[in-house]
Design a protein around this motif. Structure first.
Motif, PDB file in Angstrom:
ATOM      1  N   PHE A   1      66.403  85.021  12.113  1.00 15.42           N
ATOM      2  CA  PHE A   1      65.465  83.832  11.732  1.00 15.42           C
ATOM      3  C   PHE A   1      66.413  82.520  11.370  1.00 15.42           C
ATOM      4  O   PHE A   1      65.845  81.525  11.007  1.00 15.42           O
ATOM      5  N   LEU A   2      67.684  82.433  11.870  1.00 14.88           N
ATOM      6  CA  LEU A   2      68.348  81.288  11.715  1.00 14.88           C
ATOM      7  C   LEU A   2      69.524  81.408  13.378  1.00 14.88           C
ATOM      8  O   LEU A   2      70.260  82.415  13.107  1.00 14.88           O
ATOM      9  N   PRO A   3      69.165  80.596  14.165  1.00  7.09           N
ATOM     10  CA  PRO A   3      69.920  80.851  15.309  1.00  7.09           C
ATOM     11  C   PRO A   3      71.534  80.552  14.971  1.00  7.09           C
ATOM     12  O   PRO A   3      72.027  79.787  13.978  1.00  7.09           O
ATOM     13  N   THR A   4      72.821  81.326  15.757  1.00  6.60           N
ATOM     14  CA  THR A   4      73.939  81.082  15.512  1.00  6.60           C
ATOM     15  C   THR A   4      74.644  80.008  16.459  1.00  6.60           C
ATOM     16  O   THR A   4      75.507  79.296  15.987  1.00  6.60           O
TER      17      THR A   4
ATOM     18  N   SER B   1      71.026  88.966   6.750  1.00  5.07           N
ATOM     19  CA  SER B   1      70.470  89.988   7.578  1.00  5.07           C
ATOM     20  C   SER B   1      70.678  89.472   9.046  1.00  5.07           C
ATOM     21  O   SER B   1      69.984  90.300   9.828  1.00  5.07           O
ATOM     22  N   GLY B   2      70.917  88.385   9.294  1.00  5.94           N
ATOM     23  CA  GLY B   2      71.269  88.016  10.785  1.00  5.94           C
ATOM     24  C   GLY B   2      70.156  87.781  11.646  1.00  5.94           C
ATOM     25  O   GLY B   2      70.026  88.011  12.679  1.00  5.94           O
TER      26      GLY B   2
ATOM     27  N   TYR C   1      70.754  81.955   2.998  1.00  6.98           N
ATOM     28  CA  TYR C   1      71.467  82.864   2.615  1.00  6.98           C
ATOM     29  C   TYR C   1      70.972  84.549   3.140  1.00  6.98           C
ATOM     30  O   TYR C   1      71.574  85.220   3.620  1.00  6.98           O
ATOM     31  N   LEU C   2      69.724  84.574   2.811  1.00  2.63           N
ATOM     32  CA  LEU C   2      69.126  85.730   3.425  1.00  2.63           C
ATOM     33  C   LEU C   2      68.896  85.867   4.927  1.00  2.63           C
ATOM     34  O   LEU C   2      69.133  86.794   5.587  1.00  2.63           O
TER      35      LEU C   2
END
Ligand code: GSH
Length: 198
Positions: A79-82, A76-77, A71-72
């Motif tokens: 630390f998680l690739p899109t 924040s957009g 969720y975070l």
């Protein structure tokens, strides 16, 4: 403003690191597990399962450290690739923690610290399993700079607080994990998150 309910455990620390990394506005509320504050009426109204970490953000109450990290990251957009395959690899390594390493660590803790009489042999079997799983991380880190890819992500954040406090002997078996640990521990958000709650 995100309300963050936590205590000094690895599940709490991984969310503390993430909040620091993202720079999102948050306020910490210590739930002292040693004093049983997780069973207070006030906290059970927030999280009926009586566990930390828990966040409340703009009407959303969220528990489970892995779900909170995702969720975070999305909020924040960072630390998680899109891109789908890179994202899937990060979530794969996050699941290693959510479904394999963290529950096994908890079970081992219960067998030695909560069980009467303590069951050290059973706990040792679980510890051996955790060490086998760490071999997978070490092999992954021989191929990539970070866990699950070439960028620092929520998979690294989930992993960091689960390593033993005294890593000297531990790292003899995991040279790549040691390289990664030294690198990640330089991050100021990691240093602050690992100190929390203060
Ligand atoms: N799977 C959950 C585990 C949450 C959990 O068990 N938290 C522990 C501390 S790390 C807790 O609050 N225990 C208090 C209790 O069980 O009474 C997560 O990843 O957040």
């Amino acid at each position: 403003m995100i309300d963050f309910y936590t205590y000094s455990t690895f599940n709490g620390k991984r969310v503390a690191i993430m909040l620091e990394e993202t720079g999102l506005d948050y306020q910490t509320h210590i739930i002292n597990l040693a004093k049983g504050e997780q069973r207070s009426i006030e906290f059970l109204e927030i999280n009926p399962s009586g566990r930390i970490p828990t966040i409340v953000d703009d009407g959303l109450t969220l528990t489970q450290s892995a779900a909170i990290l995702i969720y975070l990251a999305e909020k924040s957009g960072s630390f998680l690739p899109t891109e789908a395959s890179a994202r899937a690899k990060v979530i794969e390594w996050l699941c290693f923690h959510a479904t394999d390493i963290s529950p096994t660590m908890f079970d081992s803790f219960y067998l030695t610290q909560r069980c009467q009489p303590a069951q050290p042999q059973a706990a040792e079997l679980l510890n051996q399993r955790i060490f086998m799983l760490y071999q997978n991380f070490d092999a992954e880190l021989a191929k990539h700079e970070f866990i699950g890819g070439d960028s620092y992500s929520i998979a690294d954040i989930a992993m960091f607080p689960t390593l033993p406090a005294d890593t000297t002997e531990f790292f003899q078996s995991y040279p790549n994990l040691q390289r990664w640990f030294q690198q990640v521990s330089q991050r100021s958000a990691v240093q602050i998150g690992m100190q929390m709650p203060v």
